[in-house]
Design a protein around this motif. Structure first.
Motif, short mmCIF file in Angstrom:
data_model
loop_
_atom_site.label_atom_id
_atom_site.label_comp_id
_atom_site.label_asym_id
_atom_site.label_seq_id
_atom_site.Cartn_x
_atom_site.Cartn_y
_atom_site.Cartn_z
N GLY A 54 21.41 -19.36 7.66
CA GLY A 54 20.45 -19.15 8.74
C GLY A 54 20.25 -17.69 9.11
N GLY A 55 20.88 -16.80 8.36
CA GLY A 55 20.85 -15.39 8.73
C GLY A 55 19.60 -14.65 8.31
N SER A 56 18.77 -15.27 7.47
CA SER A 56 17.56 -14.61 7.00
C SER A 56 16.44 -15.63 6.88
CB SER A 56 17.82 -13.96 5.63
OG SER A 56 16.64 -13.38 5.12
N THR A 57 15.28 -15.24 7.34
CA THR A 57 14.10 -16.11 7.25
C THR A 57 12.92 -15.32 6.69
OG1 THR A 57 13.46 -15.58 9.52
CG2 THR A 57 14.81 -17.54 9.21
N ASN A 58 11.99 -16.04 6.09
CA ASN A 58 10.77 -15.44 5.56
C ASN A 58 9.60 -16.34 5.91
OD1 ASN A 58 11.77 -13.10 3.76
ND2 ASN A 58 13.02 -14.84 3.12
N TYR A 59 8.45 -15.73 6.14
CA TYR A 59 7.27 -16.49 6.53
C TYR A 59 6.04 -16.04 5.75
CZ TYR A 59 10.08 -17.76 10.60
OH TYR A 59 11.08 -18.24 11.41
N ALA A 60 5.15 -16.99 5.50
CA ALA A 60 3.85 -16.62 4.98
C ALA A 60 3.08 -15.86 6.06
CB ALA A 60 3.08 -17.88 4.60
N ASN A 61 2.24 -14.94 5.63
CA ASN A 61 1.49 -14.13 6.60
C ASN A 61 0.66 -15.02 7.53
OD1 ASN A 61 2.45 -11.67 5.69
ND2 ASN A 61 0.77 -11.40 4.23
N ALA A 62 0.16 -16.13 7.00
CA ALA A 62 -0.73 -16.99 7.79
C ALA A 62 -0.04 -17.64 8.99
CB ALA A 62 -1.32 -18.07 6.89
N VAL A 63 1.28 -17.71 8.96
CA VAL A 63 2.00 -18.40 10.04
C VAL A 63 2.93 -17.47 10.80
CG1 VAL A 63 1.90 -20.51 8.68
CG2 VAL A 63 4.01 -19.17 8.68
N LYS A 64 3.08 -16.25 10.35
CA LYS A 64 4.01 -15.31 10.98
C LYS A 64 3.64 -15.11 12.44
CE LYS A 64 5.27 -12.37 7.97
NZ LYS A 64 5.34 -11.22 7.04
N GLY A 65 4.64 -15.22 13.29
CA GLY A 65 4.43 -15.05 14.72
C GLY A 65 4.08 -16.35 15.44
N ARG A 66 3.75 -17.39 14.69
CA ARG A 66 3.41 -18.68 15.31
C ARG A 66 4.42 -19.76 14.96
NH1 ARG A 66 -1.04 -21.29 13.67
NH2 ARG A 66 -1.02 -20.39 11.56
N PHE A 67 4.98 -19.70 13.77
CA PHE A 67 5.94 -20.71 13.31
C PHE A 67 7.34 -20.11 13.29
CE2 PHE A 67 2.93 -23.38 10.38
CZ PHE A 67 2.03 -23.50 11.43
N THR A 68 8.33 -20.96 13.55
CA THR A 68 9.73 -20.55 13.48
C THR A 68 10.53 -21.60 12.72
OG1 THR A 68 9.56 -19.43 15.62
CG2 THR A 68 11.77 -19.90 14.80
N ILE A 69 11.24 -21.15 11.69
CA ILE A 69 12.11 -22.03 10.92
C ILE A 69 13.54 -21.85 11.41
CG2 ILE A 69 12.46 -20.35 9.05
CD1 ILE A 69 12.45 -22.72 7.09
N SER A 70 14.27 -22.95 11.48
CA SER A 70 15.67 -22.89 11.88
C SER A 70 16.40 -24.04 11.19
CB SER A 70 15.81 -23.00 13.40
OG SER A 70 15.29 -24.22 13.87
N ARG A 71 17.72 -24.03 11.29
CA ARG A 71 18.49 -25.08 10.64
C ARG A 71 19.76 -25.37 11.43
NH1 ARG A 71 19.54 -23.21 4.80
NH2 ARG A 71 20.87 -25.07 4.68
N ASN A 72 20.26 -26.58 11.25
CA ASN A 72 21.54 -26.99 11.81
C ASN A 72 22.34 -27.60 10.66
OD1 ASN A 72 23.66 -28.53 12.97
ND2 ASN A 72 22.55 -28.61 14.91
N ASN A 73 23.26 -26.84 10.13
CA ASN A 73 23.99 -27.30 8.94
C ASN A 73 24.88 -28.51 9.25
OD1 ASN A 73 22.78 -25.42 7.28
ND2 ASN A 73 24.50 -23.98 7.36
N ALA A 74 25.37 -28.60 10.46
CA ALA A 74 26.21 -29.74 10.83
C ALA A 74 25.39 -31.04 10.80
CB ALA A 74 26.81 -29.53 12.20
N LYS A 75 24.10 -30.93 11.12
CA LYS A 75 23.22 -32.10 11.12
C LYS A 75 22.44 -32.23 9.82
CE LYS A 75 22.56 -32.38 16.11
NZ LYS A 75 21.58 -32.44 17.22
N LYS A 76 22.66 -31.28 8.89
CA LYS A 76 21.94 -31.28 7.61
C LYS A 76 20.42 -31.35 7.83
CE LYS A 76 25.63 -33.23 4.77
NZ LYS A 76 25.99 -34.21 3.72
N THR A 77 19.96 -30.58 8.78
CA THR A 77 18.55 -30.64 9.16
C THR A 77 17.96 -29.24 9.26
OG1 THR A 77 18.90 -32.71 10.37
CG2 THR A 77 16.93 -31.45 10.92
N VAL A 78 16.74 -29.11 8.75
CA VAL A 78 15.97 -27.89 8.91
C VAL A 78 14.73 -28.23 9.74
CG1 VAL A 78 14.74 -28.23 6.71
CG2 VAL A 78 14.88 -25.94 7.71
N TYR A 79 14.33 -27.28 10.58
CA TYR A 79 13.23 -27.50 11.51
C TYR A 79 12.11 -26.49 11.26
CZ TYR A 79 17.08 -29.80 13.97
OH TYR A 79 18.16 -30.59 14.28
#
Length: 112
Positions: free
Chosen positions: A55-80
């Protein structure tokens, strides 16, 4: 059985928000970079965002940068994928990906 299951899609008005989730099974989730892609009608699949396994590094397409946020919870095996300020051009099927594995996709429709 290796599986990725997306949820959280739906119909939203322009300017609205949605939060997508993708839950993994059958893989060592914490060992993989996780990626969201999307495919709009009549277009190819395109990269949206990814997040490194810790979770220490994220990358975004230019079209969504500033509007979308990716995150994850490894204990729940889930990405958001938190999607804000949605626009009609964000309408697509959104797919979760781990290397070599795809989910079934979840439909996001932005329309008034």
């Amino acid at each position: 059985q290796v599986q990725l299951v997306e949820s959280g899609g739906g119909l939203v008005q322009p300017g609205g928000s949605l939060r997508l989730s993708c839950t993994a099974s059958g893989i060592t989730f914490s060992g993989y970079t996780m990626t969201w892609f999307r495919q709009a009608p009549g277009k190819g699949r395109e990269f949206v965002a990814n997040i490194r396994r810790d979770g220490g590094s994220t990358n975004y397409a230019n079209a969504v940068k500033g509007r979308f946020t990716i995150s994850r919870n490894n204990a729940k095996k889930t990405v958001y994928l938190q999607m804000n300020s949605l626009q009609p051009e964000d309408t697509a099927v959104y797919y979760c990906n781990a290397p070599g594995v795809w989910g079934q996709g979840t439909q996001v429709t932005v329309s008034s």
